[in-house]
Write an enzyme that holds these catalytic residues in place. Structure first.
Site, PDB file in Angstrom:
ATOM      1  N   GLU A  65       5.793  52.512  -0.197  1.00  0.00           N
ATOM      2  CA  GLU A  65       5.213  51.507  -1.082  1.00  0.00           C
ATOM      3  C   GLU A  65       5.737  51.628  -2.510  1.00  0.00           C
ATOM      4  O   GLU A  65       6.024  50.629  -3.176  1.00  0.00           O
ATOM      5  CB  GLU A  65       3.689  51.612  -1.095  1.00  0.00           C
ATOM      6  CG  GLU A  65       3.045  50.553  -1.963  1.00  0.00           C
ATOM      7  CD  GLU A  65       1.541  50.733  -2.107  1.00  0.00           C
ATOM      8  OE1 GLU A  65       0.874  49.762  -2.486  1.00  0.00           O
ATOM      9  OE2 GLU A  65       1.048  51.847  -1.858  1.00  0.00           O
ATOM     10  N   ASP A  92       2.665  55.056   2.939  1.00  0.00           N
ATOM     11  CA  ASP A  92       1.807  54.696   1.805  1.00  0.00           C
ATOM     12  C   ASP A  92       1.208  55.995   1.272  1.00  0.00           C
ATOM     13  O   ASP A  92       0.365  56.600   1.935  1.00  0.00           O
ATOM     14  CB  ASP A  92       0.702  53.737   2.235  1.00  0.00           C
ATOM     15  CG  ASP A  92      -0.006  53.088   1.054  1.00  0.00           C
ATOM     16  OD1 ASP A  92       0.129  53.609  -0.068  1.00  0.00           O
ATOM     17  OD2 ASP A  92      -0.690  52.068   1.250  1.00  0.00           O
ATOM     18  N   ILE A  94      -0.852  56.714  -1.240  1.00  0.00           N
ATOM     19  CA  ILE A  94      -2.305  56.593  -1.402  1.00  0.00           C
ATOM     20  C   ILE A  94      -2.693  55.176  -1.021  1.00  0.00           C
ATOM     21  O   ILE A  94      -2.467  54.240  -1.795  1.00  0.00           O
ATOM     22  CB  ILE A  94      -2.794  56.886  -2.831  1.00  0.00           C
ATOM     23  CG1 ILE A  94      -2.319  58.240  -3.331  1.00  0.00           C
ATOM     24  CG2 ILE A  94      -4.320  56.822  -2.877  1.00  0.00           C
ATOM     25  CD1 ILE A  94      -2.773  58.566  -4.756  1.00  0.00           C
ATOM     26  N   ASP A  95      -3.249  55.012   0.147  1.00  0.00           N
ATOM     27  CA  ASP A  95      -3.794  53.710   0.511  1.00  0.00           C
ATOM     28  C   ASP A  95      -5.233  53.669   0.004  1.00  0.00           C
ATOM     29  O   ASP A  95      -6.084  54.441   0.460  1.00  0.00           O
ATOM     30  CB  ASP A  95      -3.762  53.505   2.024  1.00  0.00           C
ATOM     31  CG  ASP A  95      -4.190  52.096   2.395  1.00  0.00           C
ATOM     32  OD1 ASP A  95      -3.427  51.166   2.132  1.00  0.00           O
ATOM     33  OD2 ASP A  95      -5.319  51.936   2.900  1.00  0.00           O
ATOM     34  N   THR A  97      -5.483  52.863  -3.705  1.00  0.00           N
ATOM     35  CA  THR A  97      -5.194  53.342  -5.060  1.00  0.00           C
ATOM     36  C   THR A  97      -6.291  52.969  -6.048  1.00  0.00           C
ATOM     37  O   THR A  97      -6.671  53.772  -6.903  1.00  0.00           O
ATOM     38  CB  THR A  97      -3.853  52.769  -5.550  1.00  0.00           C
ATOM     39  OG1 THR A  97      -2.829  53.093  -4.613  1.00  0.00           O
ATOM     40  CG2 THR A  97      -3.490  53.343  -6.907  1.00  0.00           C
ATOM     41  N   ASP A 221       0.519  49.533   4.949  1.00  0.00           N
ATOM     42  CA  ASP A 221      -0.939  49.557   5.080  1.00  0.00           C
ATOM     43  C   ASP A 221      -1.368  49.719   6.532  1.00  0.00           C
ATOM     44  O   ASP A 221      -2.465  50.225   6.807  1.00  0.00           O
ATOM     45  CB  ASP A 221      -1.552  48.256   4.553  1.00  0.00           C
ATOM     46  CG  ASP A 221      -1.229  47.968   3.111  1.00  0.00           C
ATOM     47  OD1 ASP A 221      -1.403  48.882   2.280  1.00  0.00           O
ATOM     48  OD2 ASP A 221      -0.804  46.834   2.809  1.00  0.00           O
TER      49      ASP A 221
END
Length: 274
Positions: A65, A92, A94-95, A97, A221
């Site tokens: 990402e 990702d 940190i999904d 954020t 995601d």
């Protein structure tokens, strides 16, 4: 599969950084709007993951990402450019954020590995709860080493669903998603919106949620959570019922039993995103 251990180790290393930095003052960067928040932790976590994967699989390609400009067009273009590679990692760091920035403890690391555009393993790690969700094609889904499966609810009335709202909302998808929520809410036990697509998907796989849908999401995601659910016995499609593949942006994931009912409700509300 050695790639699974790579994903687990990379997720745990990134998660250690995230856990250390959670709930403290953070330097916030903004890509294109106040709704598209990126933290320094986000960027550093992806660097950790990239270094780890590259050191173990130097000939593999990584779609992360943080390496993609903000916006739907850039995300679609990045996937188009990357999906042609035989060995592709979809990351990702940190999904969730925005949750991380606000100290709301619902975020995770999400790592998937695809071979010839098919996701064959996924890892989702919640560093706050120290929960590691893993799945490998044909080998089931696991939470901290214990097998998991989707829930047993058979009707909407019994179901706990989840959804979410895209950041920025350039195409008006928040209103479309709200239409779906309003259509479904009288018919289900309740609906949640936690703010992390990957964790919602992991929770469907673990039987904590009956189903989840959301519009206008990206490959990073969804990829890891999608294989978690299928390996846990559930069903993942787009919101009109086409089989999941890494280009899907409007997702519907359930225990299977309520899939048709949720899909029909979204269609009746004009809330499929199509």
């Amino acid at each position: 599969m050695k790639e699974l251990q790579t994903a687990i180790d990379a997720a745990r290393q990134a998660g250690a950084l995230i856990r250390e930095k959670a709930f403290v003052s953070k330097q916030i960067d903004v890509k294109s709007s106040a709704s598209d928040l990126v933290t320094e932790v986000d960027k550093e976590a992806e660097k950790i993951i990239r270094r780890f994967i590259t050191s173990h699989h130097p000939d593999h390609v990584i779609l992360g990402e943080e390496g993609v400009d903000a916006g739907v067009v850039a995300a679609k273009e990045a996937l188009t450019n990357h999906r042609v590679h035989e060995h592709l990692w979809i990351v990702d760091p940190i999904d969730g954020t925005t949750n991380f920035i606000h100290g709301f403890p619902f975020f995770c690391v999400s790592i998937a590995y695809a071979v010839k555009q098919e996701v064959v393993l996924g890892v989702i790690y919640d560093p706050i709860k120290d929960e590691l969700f893993t799945a490998e094609k044909g080998k089931g889904a696991w939470l901290n080493g214990e097998p998991i499966q989707v829930s047993s609810e058979r009707t909407l009335a019994e179901s706990l669903l989840a959804s979410g709202f895209p950041s920025g909302d350039p195409a008006g998808m928040r209103q479309v998603n709200t239409d779906g929520i309003l259509r479904l809410s009288p018919h289900v036990r309740n609906i949640r919106a936690g703010g992390s697509a990957a964790l919602h998907l992991a929770y469907v796989a673990a039987g904590r949620l009956t189903g989840y849908w959301e519009l206008d999401l990206n490959a990073w995601d969804l990829a890891a959570g999608a294989i978690l659910i299928t390996e846990a016995g559930g069903m993942v499609t787009d919101t009109i019922g086409n089989p999941y593949e890494i280009g899907v942006r409007h997702i519907l994931a359930t225990n299977g039993s309520v899939h048709v009912a949720v899909k029909q409700a979204l269609a009746e509300a004009g809330a499929t995103g199509f």
